[in-house]
Write a protein that holds these residues in place. Structure first.
Motif, mmCIF file in Angstrom:
data_model
loop_
_atom_site.group_PDB
_atom_site.id
_atom_site.type_symbol
_atom_site.label_atom_id
_atom_site.label_comp_id
_atom_site.label_asym_id
_atom_site.label_seq_id
_atom_site.Cartn_x
_atom_site.Cartn_y
_atom_site.Cartn_z
ATOM 1 N N LEU A 273 5.890 -0.523 -9.190
ATOM 2 C CA LEU A 273 5.079 0.332 -10.056
ATOM 3 C C LEU A 273 5.942 1.408 -10.709
ATOM 4 O O LEU A 273 5.860 1.658 -11.915
ATOM 5 N N PHE A 274 6.770 2.056 -9.900
ATOM 6 C CA PHE A 274 7.628 3.110 -10.422
ATOM 7 C C PHE A 274 8.687 2.532 -11.348
ATOM 8 O O PHE A 274 9.081 3.173 -12.330
ATOM 9 N N HIS A 275 9.122 1.299 -11.060
ATOM 10 C CA HIS A 275 10.140 0.679 -11.917
ATOM 11 C C HIS A 275 9.638 0.540 -13.348
ATOM 12 O O HIS A 275 10.373 0.847 -14.303
ATOM 13 N N GLU A 276 8.416 0.074 -13.523
ATOM 14 C CA GLU A 276 7.875 -0.096 -14.869
ATOM 15 C C GLU A 276 7.772 1.236 -15.591
ATOM 16 O O GLU A 276 8.082 1.345 -16.782
ATOM 17 N N TYR A 277 7.349 2.254 -14.868
ATOM 18 C CA TYR A 277 7.249 3.593 -15.458
ATOM 19 C C TYR A 277 8.626 4.101 -15.857
ATOM 20 O O TYR A 277 8.835 4.642 -16.945
ATOM 21 N N TYR A 278 9.593 3.928 -14.961
ATOM 22 C CA TYR A 278 10.975 4.349 -15.214
ATOM 23 C C TYR A 278 11.550 3.621 -16.424
ATOM 24 O O TYR A 278 12.167 4.236 -17.312
ATOM 25 N N LEU A 279 11.359 2.312 -16.478
ATOM 26 C CA LEU A 279 11.917 1.511 -17.559
ATOM 27 C C LEU A 279 11.320 1.909 -18.907
ATOM 28 O O LEU A 279 12.036 1.992 -19.916
ATOM 29 N N ASN A 280 10.019 2.174 -18.931
ATOM 30 C CA ASN A 280 9.389 2.607 -20.181
ATOM 31 C C ASN A 280 9.987 3.917 -20.679
ATOM 32 O O ASN A 280 10.183 4.117 -21.885
ATOM 33 N N ILE B 151 0.840 -1.207 0.000
ATOM 34 C CA ILE B 151 0.000 0.000 0.000
ATOM 35 C C ILE B 151 0.875 1.256 0.000
ATOM 36 O O ILE B 151 0.591 2.227 -0.701
ATOM 37 N N LEU B 152 1.943 1.234 0.793
ATOM 38 C CA LEU B 152 2.847 2.379 0.851
ATOM 39 C C LEU B 152 3.464 2.654 -0.522
ATOM 40 O O LEU B 152 3.594 3.819 -0.931
ATOM 41 N N GLN B 153 3.820 1.597 -1.240
ATOM 42 C CA GLN B 153 4.394 1.783 -2.574
ATOM 43 C C GLN B 153 3.368 2.362 -3.536
ATOM 44 O O GLN B 153 3.702 3.188 -4.396
ATOM 45 N N ARG B 154 2.108 1.953 -3.380
ATOM 46 C CA ARG B 154 1.060 2.517 -4.239
ATOM 47 C C ARG B 154 0.881 4.013 -3.957
ATOM 48 O O ARG B 154 0.716 4.814 -4.878
ATOM 49 N N ILE B 155 0.919 4.378 -2.684
ATOM 50 C CA ILE B 155 0.791 5.791 -2.316
ATOM 51 C C ILE B 155 1.980 6.576 -2.857
ATOM 52 O O ILE B 155 1.826 7.662 -3.444
ATOM 53 N N GLU B 156 3.168 6.022 -2.664
ATOM 54 C CA GLU B 156 4.391 6.671 -3.151
ATOM 55 C C GLU B 156 4.321 6.897 -4.659
ATOM 56 O O GLU B 156 4.635 7.990 -5.165
ATOM 57 N N TYR B 157 3.904 5.871 -5.382
ATOM 58 C CA TYR B 157 3.811 5.971 -6.835
ATOM 59 C C TYR B 157 2.776 7.017 -7.251
ATOM 60 O O TYR B 157 3.006 7.805 -8.178
ATOM 61 N N SER B 158 1.645 7.055 -6.558
ATOM 62 C CA SER B 158 0.599 8.023 -6.882
ATOM 63 C C SER B 158 1.089 9.456 -6.689
ATOM 64 O O SER B 158 0.802 10.350 -7.506
ATOM 65 N N ARG C 172 24.767 8.123 -33.703
ATOM 66 C CA ARG C 172 25.990 8.049 -34.506
ATOM 67 C C ARG C 172 26.198 6.649 -35.083
ATOM 68 O O ARG C 172 27.175 6.394 -35.789
ATOM 69 N N GLY C 173 25.312 5.743 -34.767
ATOM 70 C CA GLY C 173 25.395 4.422 -35.365
ATOM 71 C C GLY C 173 26.031 3.362 -34.495
ATOM 72 O O GLY C 173 26.336 2.260 -34.983
ATOM 73 N N LEU C 174 26.239 3.660 -33.203
ATOM 74 C CA LEU C 174 26.789 2.652 -32.301
ATOM 75 C C LEU C 174 25.652 1.888 -31.623
ATOM 76 O O LEU C 174 24.630 2.484 -31.245
ATOM 77 N N ASP C 175 25.833 0.601 -31.496
ATOM 78 C CA ASP C 175 24.834 -0.248 -30.847
ATOM 79 C C ASP C 175 25.124 -0.248 -29.343
ATOM 80 O O ASP C 175 25.811 -1.132 -28.824
ATOM 81 N N VAL C 176 24.603 0.756 -28.645
ATOM 82 C CA VAL C 176 24.943 0.987 -27.243
ATOM 83 C C VAL C 176 23.838 0.471 -26.330
ATOM 84 O O VAL C 176 22.701 0.937 -26.394
ATOM 85 N N GLY C 177 24.197 -0.453 -25.474
ATOM 86 C CA GLY C 177 23.269 -0.942 -24.463
ATOM 87 C C GLY C 177 23.488 -0.211 -23.155
ATOM 88 O O GLY C 177 24.630 0.115 -22.797
ATOM 89 N N GLY C 178 22.419 0.062 -22.442
ATOM 90 C CA GLY C 178 22.508 0.766 -21.164
ATOM 91 C C GLY C 178 22.335 -0.191 -19.996
ATOM 92 O O GLY C 178 21.599 -1.180 -20.083
ATOM 93 N N LEU C 179 23.019 0.097 -18.906
ATOM 94 C CA LEU C 179 22.935 -0.707 -17.690
ATOM 95 C C LEU C 179 22.085 0.043 -16.679
ATOM 96 O O LEU C 179 22.295 1.235 -16.449
ATOM 97 N N TYR C 180 21.097 -0.626 -16.078
ATOM 98 C CA TYR C 180 20.230 0.053 -15.122
ATOM 99 C C TYR C 180 19.995 -0.824 -13.900
ATOM 100 O O TYR C 180 20.197 -2.035 -13.920
ATOM 101 N N ARG C 181 19.587 -0.183 -12.818
ATOM 102 C CA ARG C 181 19.289 -0.881 -11.570
ATOM 103 C C ARG C 181 17.775 -0.895 -11.340
ATOM 104 O O ARG C 181 17.103 0.120 -11.545
ATOM 105 N N ARG C 182 17.263 -2.023 -10.912
ATOM 106 C CA ARG C 182 15.826 -2.147 -10.660
ATOM 107 C C ARG C 182 15.418 -1.284 -9.480
ATOM 108 O O ARG C 182 16.074 -1.268 -8.443
ATOM 109 N N MET C 183 14.329 -0.545 -9.645
ATOM 110 C CA MET C 183 13.812 0.305 -8.581
ATOM 111 C C MET C 183 13.112 -0.548 -7.515
ATOM 112 O O MET C 183 12.559 -1.608 -7.814
ATOM 113 N N ASN C 184 13.125 -0.072 -6.282
ATOM 114 C CA ASN C 184 12.487 -0.810 -5.195
ATOM 115 C C ASN C 184 10.973 -0.874 -5.340
ATOM 116 O O ASN C 184 10.343 -1.861 -4.974
ATOM 117 N N ASN C 185 10.389 0.198 -5.871
ATOM 118 C CA ASN C 185 8.938 0.252 -6.067
ATOM 119 C C ASN C 185 8.601 -0.355 -7.430
ATOM 120 O O ASN C 185 8.962 0.202 -8.470
#
Length: 301
Positions: free
Chosen positions: A160-167, A12-19, A145-158
């Motif tokens: 709901l917010f993680h999916e939004y961030y990743l998108n 519930i706290l994560q839902r409130i935080e995300y809202s 510039r034509g480079l195939d660059v992959g990014g490294l990211y860390r999963r968010m604790n929340n």
């Protein structure tokens, strides 16, 4: 499997935080892009950073590594640091406007010819940067510039917010690799086939090595240098410097770091990063606990 599902359960706290976060972002997104960036900078500077304790941490870090700066100047830098962080967040969560602008930023610096040659030869490049200016400008400009660059990211604790961030960061560019065993495997396959990688290695890493940064020991991950040596990849520092208008950037590609031990190569990166930060002190994310001492066995945060 049940354990993994349990970890992904939304509280519930994560839902409130995300809202709350989405409500703030919704108000910001109602503004035109340039006004939105300025507004988020001010909100972070005058509201979020002081309330969340970020301003205090920035001040403490500056007192530790730059005691020669007068108190009034440090106070000013605390505010400007928070403002840059707010602008960066607004840009990352405005990918439809930010990404096209970032792709038009011209790459400059002594390493541009080297990365072009690596691209044409199919040699992987590991781009190392830090939480400085807006780091995703570089990734966008390199992809353009034509480079195939992959990014490294860390999963968010929340979750709901993680999916939004990743998108949002996916809109800026793909592929993206999550830190962890599965992401590591994907990342290594990407490098082996000649792809490149962009990573931020300026945060405290308890499983790294105690290298120098601003004259103090700072636990630093050497894994990117290890991979560069193992997979014959260039290790290239790169930085996006926010310009005086607060919106545009200069993208600097430094010369590849000479091959040596992973510790030597990573220390060279720390020194280059420090030089850039000293030129634009308010553009580095000083609220990280960069110099907090940790046991060598502690996992990277």
């Amino acid at each position: 499997m049940a354990s993994a599902n349990k970890k992904r359960r939304v509280t519930i706290l994560q839902r409130i935080e995300y809202s709350v976060i989405r409500s703030i972002l919704a108000m910001i997104h109602a503004m035109p892009y340039r006004l939105r960036i300025r507004a988020m900078g001010r909100v972070m500077q005058h509201v979020i950073a002081p309330v969340a304790g970020y301003s205090k941490r920035v001040r403490e870090n500056l007192e530790l590594v730059a005691p020669e700066i007068p108190a009034d100047k440090r106070k000013e830098m605390v505010g400007r640091t928070a403002n840059n962080i707010g602008r960066t967040l607004a840009e990352l969560f405005s990918p439809n406007e930010f990404a096209p602008l970032a792709r038009t930023v011209e790459l400059t610096g002594p390493g541009v010819a080297a990365i072009d040659a690596a691209r044409d030869a199919g040699q992987p490049v590991i781009f190392v940067s830090g939480h400085f200016g807006n780091y995703d400008v570089i990734r966008s400009a390199l992809i353009a510039r034509g480079l195939d660059v992959g990014g490294l990211y860390r999963r968010m604790n929340n979750p709901l917010f993680h999916e939004y961030y990743l998108n949002n960061i996916s809109t800026i560019g793909t592929p993206l690799f999550q830190r962890g065993r599965q992401g590591l495997g994907q990342m290594l396959r990407h490098l082996k086939k000649g792809g490149s990688l962009a990573a931020l290695i300026d945060v405290r890493a308890g499983n790294g090595e105690p290298l120098r940064f601003f004259g103090h020991r700072a636990w630093t991950a050497v894994s990117m240098a290890e991979m560069a040596v193992k997979y014959n990849a260039l290790l290239v520092p790169c930085f996006a410097v926010r310009q005086a208008d607060g919106i545009s950037f200069e993208a600097i590609i430094e010369a590849p770091i000479p091959v040596g031990t992973p510790s030597e190569m990573t220390q060279a990166y720390n020194d280059i990063l420090e030089n850039h930060v000293r030129e634009n002190m308010e553009q580095w994310f000083w609220f990280h606990r960069r110099w907090k001492d940790v046991p060598h066995r502690e996992a990277a945060e």
